[in-house]
Write a protein that holds these residues in place. Structure first.
Motif, mmCIF file in Angstrom:
data_model
loop_
_atom_site.group_PDB
_atom_site.id
_atom_site.type_symbol
_atom_site.label_atom_id
_atom_site.label_comp_id
_atom_site.label_asym_id
_atom_site.label_seq_id
_atom_site.Cartn_x
_atom_site.Cartn_y
_atom_site.Cartn_z
ATOM 1 N N SER A 1 -7.851 14.659 -10.964
ATOM 2 C CA SER A 1 -6.485 14.360 -10.528
ATOM 3 C C SER A 1 -6.062 12.946 -10.886
ATOM 4 O O SER A 1 -4.919 12.697 -11.240
ATOM 5 C CB SER A 1 -6.356 14.535 -9.005
ATOM 6 N N LEU A 2 -6.992 11.979 -10.743
ATOM 7 C CA LEU A 2 -6.608 10.570 -10.844
ATOM 8 C C LEU A 2 -7.743 9.743 -11.436
ATOM 9 O O LEU A 2 -8.896 9.900 -11.038
ATOM 10 C CB LEU A 2 -6.273 10.042 -9.438
ATOM 11 N N LEU A 3 -7.390 8.864 -12.391
ATOM 12 C CA LEU A 3 -8.322 7.858 -12.900
ATOM 13 C C LEU A 3 -7.960 6.530 -12.253
ATOM 14 O O LEU A 3 -6.805 6.082 -12.334
ATOM 15 C CB LEU A 3 -8.216 7.728 -14.418
ATOM 16 N N VAL A 4 -8.929 5.908 -11.587
ATOM 17 C CA VAL A 4 -8.723 4.600 -10.956
ATOM 18 C C VAL A 4 -9.501 3.551 -11.751
ATOM 19 O O VAL A 4 -10.689 3.740 -12.021
ATOM 20 C CB VAL A 4 -9.229 4.605 -9.493
ATOM 21 N N VAL A 5 -8.836 2.484 -12.141
ATOM 22 C CA VAL A 5 -9.502 1.392 -12.863
ATOM 23 C C VAL A 5 -9.538 0.184 -11.939
ATOM 24 O O VAL A 5 -8.525 -0.472 -11.702
ATOM 25 C CB VAL A 5 -8.770 1.051 -14.177
ATOM 26 N N MET B 1 1.220 9.836 -4.964
ATOM 27 C CA MET B 1 1.424 11.179 -4.394
ATOM 28 C C MET B 1 2.640 11.875 -5.007
ATOM 29 O O MET B 1 2.764 13.096 -4.928
ATOM 30 C CB MET B 1 1.561 11.102 -2.867
ATOM 31 N N ALA B 2 3.529 11.091 -5.629
ATOM 32 C CA ALA B 2 4.683 11.683 -6.333
ATOM 33 C C ALA B 2 4.312 12.086 -7.757
ATOM 34 O O ALA B 2 5.172 12.520 -8.541
ATOM 35 C CB ALA B 2 5.843 10.695 -6.344
ATOM 36 N N GLY B 3 3.036 11.915 -8.132
ATOM 37 C CA GLY B 3 2.576 12.371 -9.440
ATOM 38 C C GLY B 3 2.732 11.365 -10.553
ATOM 39 O O GLY B 3 2.624 11.713 -11.731
ATOM 40 N N GLN B 4 2.968 10.083 -10.217
ATOM 41 C CA GLN B 4 3.152 9.058 -11.246
ATOM 42 C C GLN B 4 1.977 8.076 -11.237
ATOM 43 O O GLN B 4 1.239 7.967 -10.273
ATOM 44 C CB GLN B 4 4.458 8.291 -10.981
ATOM 45 N N SER B 5 1.840 7.336 -12.348
ATOM 46 C CA SER B 5 0.816 6.287 -12.438
ATOM 47 C C SER B 5 1.350 5.002 -11.815
ATOM 48 O O SER B 5 2.569 4.804 -11.726
ATOM 49 C CB SER B 5 0.426 6.051 -13.893
ATOM 50 N N ALA B 6 0.420 4.132 -11.395
ATOM 51 C CA ALA B 6 0.845 2.903 -10.717
ATOM 52 C C ALA B 6 -0.186 1.803 -10.935
ATOM 53 O O ALA B 6 -1.306 2.051 -11.393
ATOM 54 C CB ALA B 6 1.015 3.160 -9.218
ATOM 55 N N LEU C 1 -7.083 6.940 0.122
ATOM 56 C CA LEU C 1 -6.232 7.869 0.874
ATOM 57 C C LEU C 1 -5.737 9.023 -0.008
ATOM 58 O O LEU C 1 -5.911 10.192 0.360
ATOM 59 C CB LEU C 1 -5.069 7.098 1.519
ATOM 60 N N PRO C 2 -5.158 8.752 -1.202
ATOM 61 C CA PRO C 2 -4.769 9.874 -2.068
ATOM 62 C C PRO C 2 -5.945 10.770 -2.445
ATOM 63 O O PRO C 2 -5.779 11.988 -2.575
ATOM 64 C CB PRO C 2 -4.193 9.182 -3.310
ATOM 65 N N ALA C 3 -7.144 10.197 -2.616
ATOM 66 C CA ALA C 3 -8.315 11.001 -3.022
ATOM 67 C C ALA C 3 -8.574 12.140 -2.046
ATOM 68 O O ALA C 3 -9.017 13.232 -2.444
ATOM 69 C CB ALA C 3 -9.554 10.118 -3.142
ATOM 70 N N VAL C 4 -8.310 11.906 -0.750
ATOM 71 C CA VAL C 4 -8.512 12.955 0.258
ATOM 72 C C VAL C 4 -7.506 14.091 0.055
ATOM 73 O O VAL C 4 -7.822 15.264 0.263
ATOM 74 C CB VAL C 4 -8.362 12.367 1.684
ATOM 75 N N LEU C 5 -6.287 13.731 -0.381
ATOM 76 C CA LEU C 5 -5.195 14.707 -0.444
ATOM 77 C C LEU C 5 -5.031 15.363 -1.811
ATOM 78 O O LEU C 5 -4.518 16.482 -1.904
ATOM 79 C CB LEU C 5 -3.877 14.010 -0.062
ATOM 80 N N LEU C 6 -5.439 14.686 -2.882
ATOM 81 C CA LEU C 6 -5.263 15.248 -4.225
ATOM 82 C C LEU C 6 -6.188 16.447 -4.423
ATOM 83 O O LEU C 6 -7.289 16.490 -3.867
ATOM 84 C CB LEU C 6 -5.537 14.174 -5.286
ATOM 85 N N PRO C 7 -5.758 17.420 -5.237
ATOM 86 C CA PRO C 7 -6.536 18.667 -5.321
ATOM 87 C C PRO C 7 -7.885 18.534 -6.030
ATOM 88 O O PRO C 7 -8.826 19.245 -5.704
ATOM 89 C CB PRO C 7 -5.610 19.607 -6.107
ATOM 90 N N GLN D 1 0.837 -1.206 0.000
ATOM 91 C CA GLN D 1 0.000 0.000 0.000
ATOM 92 C C GLN D 1 0.874 1.260 0.000
ATOM 93 O O GLN D 1 0.621 2.197 -0.761
ATOM 94 C CB GLN D 1 -0.910 0.026 1.232
ATOM 95 N N GLU D 2 1.895 1.252 0.867
ATOM 96 C CA GLU D 2 2.739 2.452 0.997
ATOM 97 C C GLU D 2 3.450 2.758 -0.313
ATOM 98 O O GLU D 2 3.507 3.903 -0.752
ATOM 99 C CB GLU D 2 3.752 2.261 2.135
ATOM 100 N N ALA D 3 3.981 1.715 -0.963
ATOM 101 C CA ALA D 3 4.705 1.918 -2.228
ATOM 102 C C ALA D 3 3.787 2.509 -3.292
ATOM 103 O O ALA D 3 4.150 3.454 -4.011
ATOM 104 C CB ALA D 3 5.293 0.596 -2.708
ATOM 105 N N VAL D 4 2.548 1.964 -3.401
ATOM 106 C CA VAL D 4 1.604 2.451 -4.412
ATOM 107 C C VAL D 4 1.186 3.893 -4.107
ATOM 108 O O VAL D 4 1.186 4.765 -4.986
ATOM 109 C CB VAL D 4 0.349 1.530 -4.464
#
Length: 640
Positions: free
Chosen positions: A131-135, A28-33, A49-55, A20-23
């Motif tokens: 900010s992010l597309l989650v599949v 949060m570093a701005g890369q896809s995973a 978790l990122p969804a709360v922090l992403l703008p 989880q931490e690595a992903v």
């Protein structure tokens, strides 16, 4: 607020699990995973978790409504503003969600991939910063995955057109071939694909060879050892779920059936009762379990063969999420294997059906507009194979997907046309007048005629829809749309129909061979002489599992041989003719051997549905026989 403060405040966790931490750090570093974690290992937290922090908005693609609803319920408990737009909602509900997204009040929006084909939705979401597309269930993008969804292939293009900077792919069941496919399609760096160990030390994997007629007695004996332990029994068919639940109840076991044919409210009530421990045993088709986060499931039984190793691993993955010992038992024989294989054969369209579809491609440069269900019916191709065929044509640059639109729009006034027009400046008043004049009113509803509006005001379709959408959002009109039309550009208008039909048919034959090989691989796994845990982990690219786990039936010295049923000989040609003749009588054209084999195997096709084949005595009479054997017998009967 930093990552760990957010983790503690919203989710109540002080640390993240390995993987989880690595992903999350990658996102949060701005890369896809990509997160390839086994069922129950916390994949969802990797986007929550990122969804709360992403703008901006996190847009989640999910293949199942039940999955969406479970995740939305969880996010609501965590006080994270999230919503879905789905087919169960009224216009007012979806309008409220869109308003919340527009105003930035909603951080997570969940949709199906098909929603992106909706012209009105794309118009809306294209204006929202994402900010992010989650599949979720990302293996669906791969033909080599166990439940390939052709529309998932379009996600990389959608991602580009919507200017989404990052993607997160989540799945529990990705083989090395599928992982490679996912990387290529989304241009993921290899180091950003995080695979955690698939091995589960608390699961006892057991294959119990049982003849078909002894399975119910064996199941009752197993469950009776601890009748109150939370248990899921997986079956293939809805009527089997009902029958087995009834048999367990007669044996004094508190069991209930669960399947997709039930009323949604009843399914919801059953799931809640199971979660609360009021019903210890659920007998279910695969409709049950996706998103079911009950930590103390002690036993998972497979009463029927699962559809694949991937399905098996997902289903046993629901056991023992609390880390305590749990048992996963397959009551194994090969009686259901023919049924699984026959559905694979039934999904291969006939060359003539493929040719009929290709014959509909315009040759004069016009766009090709289709309604998939209507096209499936007219060509006698089941809907999923039809979608796969369209994707094959796109990949070969024969056609190019342009857009989808609703062919039919209508609206009714909630305020008078005079009041609506008075709100706008003269230029917009003139345009809206043309829209209203170009939308003839019946008793209540006004039918939008785009050609008429164009003649009056040169109003482009896109502008008309935007205007109507705006009036709908303001509560001035109620807008409805239906009849989804998909529009393709024809890049090769002068195809050699024979050659192209043969090429496409070969692709389906390759896919057929791959699916049949997958079933064979599954039987080999259940009959494996090597440790089941090690074998299963290796299948999913985890090479760190112990060579001998000590908690499977092979390690216990009981490798399995699955009993094969004694298949009765095929009936006489007179009997075959007796079953098939009434169906042929109802058909205006001669029925092919493939169609008749589908009929006798119990496989529905659009043509068989039109002929009401299920009402005929011969339907599914030979479902325990091989599709190819049935076809050969029909061919011999026809030649005689």
């Amino acid at each position: 607020m930093n990552l760990h403060q957010t983790l503690q405040q919203y989710f109540g966790f002080s640390t993240l699990r390995p993987g989880q931490e690595a992903v999350i750090n990658t996102i949060m570093a701005g890369q896809s995973a990509a997160a390839i974690f086994p069922t129950g290992s916390g994949k969802s937290l990797c986007y929550q978790l990122p969804a709360v922090l992403l703008p901006h908005l996190t847009l989640v693609i999910s293949p199942l409504l039940a999955l969406m609803q479970d995740q939305l319920a969880f996010l609501a408990r965590m006080n994270i503003p999230a919503a879905s737009i789905d087919s169960t909602q009224s216009f007012e509900e979806s309008r409220a969600v869109m308003q919340g997204v527009r105003e930035g009040q909603i951080k997570v929006l969940m949709i199906s991939v098909e929603r992106l084909k909706n012209e009105r939705f794309r118009q809306f979401i294209g204006q929202i910063p994402i900010s992010l597309l989650v599949v979720d269930e990302a293996h669906c993008i791969s033909e080599w995955g166990h439940n390939f969804r052709p529309d998932y292939l379009k996600l990389p293009a959608y991602c580009h057109s919507l200017n989404i900077p990052q993607v997160l792919l989540l799945t529990a069941t990705a083989t090395p071939a599928v992982i490679n496919d996912m990387q290529q399609k989304f241009a993921l760096n290899k180091e950003n694909v995080v695979i955690t160990g698939f091995y589960r030390p608390n699961l006892y994997l057991e294959v119990l060879p049982v003849a078909e007629h002894d399975k119910t007695a064996a199941l009752i004996a197993e469950i009776s050892q601890s009748p109150s332990a939370p248990t899921i029994v997986y079956v293939t068919l809805q009527h089997t779920a009902e029958l087995v639940a009834k048999q367990l109840s007669h044996a004094g076991i508190n069991a209930q059936a669960y399947h997709a044919g039930m009323d949604q409210d009843k399914r919801q009530a059953l799931q809640q009762a199971f979660m609360a421990g009021q019903i210890p045993c659920i007998v279910a088709t695969i409709a049950f379990g996706m998103g079911v986060d009950k930590a103390d499931i002690r036993r998972v039984f497979h009463f029927d063969l699962p559809k694949s190793i991937e399905n098996y691993s997902q289903e046993i993955g629901r056991a023992g999420r609390d880390g305590h010992a749990s048992r996963c038992t397959l009551l194994g024989n090969q009686a259901g294997l023919n049924v699984l294989e026959n559905f694979v054969y039934g999904d291969t369209p006939e060359p003539e059906a493929i040719k009929a579809l290709l014959a509909q491609l315009p040759t004069n440069g016009e766009p090709w507009e289709i309604m998939p269900i209507r096209l499936a019916n007219s060509c006698n191709i089941r809907l999923l194979p039809l979608r796969t065929l369209l994707v094959y044509l796109e990949l070969n640059h024969t056609i190019e997907s342009q857009y989808s639109y609703y062919g039919d729009y209508r609206f009714k006034f909630l305020a008078s046309s005079e009041e609506i027009l008075s709100r706008f400046n003269p230029e917009r008043q003139a345009f809206l007048s043309a829209v209203f004049n170009g939308s003839p009113q019946a008793r209540t509803w006004c039918q939008v005629d785009f050609d008429l509006i164009w003649q009056q005001s040169s109003g482009e379709r896109k502008r008309v829809i935007s205007a109507l959408d705006y009036l709908h959002q303001q509560g001035l009109i109620s807008l409805e749309s239906k009849q989804m039309v998909e529009v393709y550009k024809v890049l090769q208008p002068n195809l050699n129909l024979e050659a192209e039909a043969a090429r496409l048919y070969q692709l389906f034959i390759q896919k057929e061979h791959s699916e049949i090989a997958r079933l064979k691989e599954m039987i080999e796994f259940f009959e494996s002489p090597e440790c089941l845990s090690h074998h299963l982990a290796g299948y999913f690219a985890d090479h760190n599992a112990p060579q001998a786990c000590g908690h499977c039936s092979v390690c216990a010295g009981k490798p399995a041989q699955l009993p094969k049923p004694s298949t009765p000989p095929l009936p006489s040609s007179e009997q075959l003719q007796h079953w098939c003749q009434p169906l042929q009588t109802q058909s205006p054209q001669p029925l092919s051997l493939h169609t008749l084999a589908c009929f006798l195997s119990g496989i529905s096709t659009p043509l068989l549905n039109r002929l009401k084949a299920k009402q005929q005595a011969g339907f599914a009479k030979l479902e325990q026989h091989s599709f190819n054997d049935i076809r050969s017998a029909l061919a011999a009967e026809r030649e005689a």
